[in-house]
Design an enzyme around this catalytic site. Structure first.
Site, short mmCIF file in Angstrom:
data_model
loop_
_atom_site.label_atom_id
_atom_site.label_comp_id
_atom_site.label_asym_id
_atom_site.label_seq_id
_atom_site.Cartn_x
_atom_site.Cartn_y
_atom_site.Cartn_z
CB SER A 142 -0.96 -0.05 1.19
OG SER A 142 -1.99 0.89 1.07
CG ASP A 281 -6.24 -4.05 -3.54
OD1 ASP A 281 -6.63 -3.43 -2.53
OD2 ASP A 281 -5.08 -3.98 -3.97
CG HIS A 308 -5.59 -2.63 0.51
ND1 HIS A 308 -4.98 -2.27 -0.68
CD2 HIS A 308 -4.99 -1.86 1.47
CE1 HIS A 308 -4.06 -1.35 -0.46
NE2 HIS A 308 -4.04 -1.10 0.84
#
Length: 329
Positions: A142, A281, A308
Site C-alpha cells: 500500500s 482490492d 487489500h
C-alpha cells in the site's frame, strides 16, 4: 541520618570536591540506542532524521535472502504484516519489521515537516544502513509500495529484489478504481457519503460508519472477524500523518501525496520485481499487471479471493507466490 540522606549528602560532597578538568567539560558521549551484548528478540532502534529520532525494527529468522518490510498508511505500523512471520522464517527467509517514524513503537514527533515522501525515502536508506543491509529485498505494501518505488528509483543499487503489494503506480489510477467501488455501498449510503464529502465532513460518525461497515469489509479485508493484528494496527494508527499525506477519506486524496505519479518512471526499475494485486482490492488488479509489464524484470500475480489485505484474506495463494519469488532473487 538515614540511608537516603546519606546517599544524597555523599553525592553533593562528591560533586563539590571533584576536580574540574577539560575532559569533564566536554559533552558526555550519547548513550547507545541498543544495549550492547544483550539479546532483545531481534529488536534494534535505528537513528533517523540525521540522528534526531529513532525508529523500531525487529529481525525474525535468518537466511541468505533478507527482506525489509514497509508497512502501509501512512501512519499505520508493522502489526498488520505479522502474517509474514508465519511463513517467511520457516522458509529460510530473514525478515525485518520496521515501524516508520511517527508509527507505533517508533518516536512520534509533532513536527509536521517530517511527513513527506522524500524524507521517508531517506529514512528507509538510514534504516538500511543501520541494519547493515545490502543486496536485500524491499517489500512495500500500500503506502509502503509508494515508498518502495521511490526508494528503488533513487537507491536501486542496494536492492536484490523488489515487491510491490497492493499499490498502483499513481494516485489517479487509485482514485479511478476506488471511486468505481462506491457501488459496494447501499444507494442511500452513496448519497449520504456524497453529501458529507461536499461539506468535507469526513469526521462525521456517519461517514466512518459507512466506510467501516460497507466498504472496508469488502475491499480492505474480507475476513469476518478481522485478524487481531489488523484491528491492532487500526487502533494504533497515527491519523495526523495519514491526514497530512493521504487525507481524511479513503475515497479522495487531499494530502501531499495527491500528485504522486510514477508510471513513466517504472522502466527505470531493472531489479527483479513482483507486483501483487487482488480481485477485490481498492487497487485495480489490471494496474498491478500493467506495472509489471512496464518494468523490464518484473511479473505480477493476482489473488483471486483477496482484497487489500490479501496476505490475510487470500493467504494460501499469497504466500505460495511470494515465497518462491523471494527465494528466486
Amino acid at each position: 541520618m538515614d540511608r537516603r540522606q546519606f546517599l544524597s549528602a555523599a553525592a553533593v560532597l562528591a560533586a563539590a570536591t571533584a576536580p574540574v578538568t577539560p575532559a569533564l567539560a566536554e559533552a558526555a558521549p550519547a548513550a547507545p540506542l541498543n544495549p550492547p551484548g544483550i539479546r532483545v528478540a531481534g529488536i534494534r532502534m535505528i537513528p533517523v532524521a540525521g540522528g534526531k529520532y529513532k525508529v523500531w525494527t525487529k529481525k525474525i529468522g535468518s537466511g541468505a535472502v533478507k527482506v525489509l518490510l514497509l508497512h502501509g498508511g501512512p501512519g499505520f505500523s508493522h502489526e498488520y504484516l505479522e502474517a509474514m512471520e508465519s511463513f517467511l522464517p520457516e522458509a529460510g527467509i530473514e525478515m525485518y519489521y520496521y515501524d516508520q517514524l511517527g508509527s507505533n513503537n517508533s518516536d512520534q514527533p509533532d513536527d509536521t515537516n517530517l511527513w513527506t515522501l522524500p524524507r521517508f525515502v531517506e529514512e528507509v536508506e538510514e534504516v538500511r544502513q543501520g541494519l547493515g543491509l545490502d543486496q536485500f529485498v524491499l517489500y512495500g505494501h500500500s503506502w509502503g509500495g509508494i515508498l518502495a518505488i521511490d526508494y528503488a528509483l533513487k537507491y536501486q543499487k542496494h536492492l536484490k529484489g523488489l515487491v510491490i503489494s497492493n499499490m498502483a503506480a499513481g494516485i489517479q489510477a487509485y482514485l479511478k478504481r476506488v471511486n468505481a467501488l462506491r457501488g459496494l455501498m447501499k444507494p442511500e449510503s452513496q448519497k449520504l457519503i456524497r453529501e458529507l464529502e461536499a461539506k468535507q465532513a469526513y469526521d462525521d460518525p456517519a461517514y466512518e460508519k459507512i466506510m467501516m461497515e460497507e466498504m472496508y469489509p469488502q475491499m480492505i479485508c474480507r475476513l469476518d472477524p478481522w485478524p487481531e493484528p489488523v484491528t491492532r494496527a487500526f487502533r494504533h494508527a497515527n491519523l495526523t500523518i495519514y491526514n497530512q499525506m493521504q487525507g481524511k477519506s479513503e475515497l479522495e486524496v487531499t494530502g501531499n501525496l495527491k500528485d504522486w505519479e510514477r508510471w513513466d518512471a517504472l522502466s527505470q526499475i531493472k531489479v527483479k520485481t513482483l507486483t501483487i494485486g487482488a480481485k477485490h482490492d481498492e487497487m485495480d488488479p489490471e494496474d498491478m499487471k500493467r506495472m509489471a509489464a512496464l518494468m523490464p524484470n518484473a511479473r505480477s500475480v493476482i489473488c483471486p479471493q483477496g482484497s487489500h489485505l490479501c496476505m490475510w484474506d487470500d493467504q494460501d495463494f499469497y504466500f505460495k507466490n511470494l515465497i518462491p519469488f523471494l527465494k528466486s532473487v
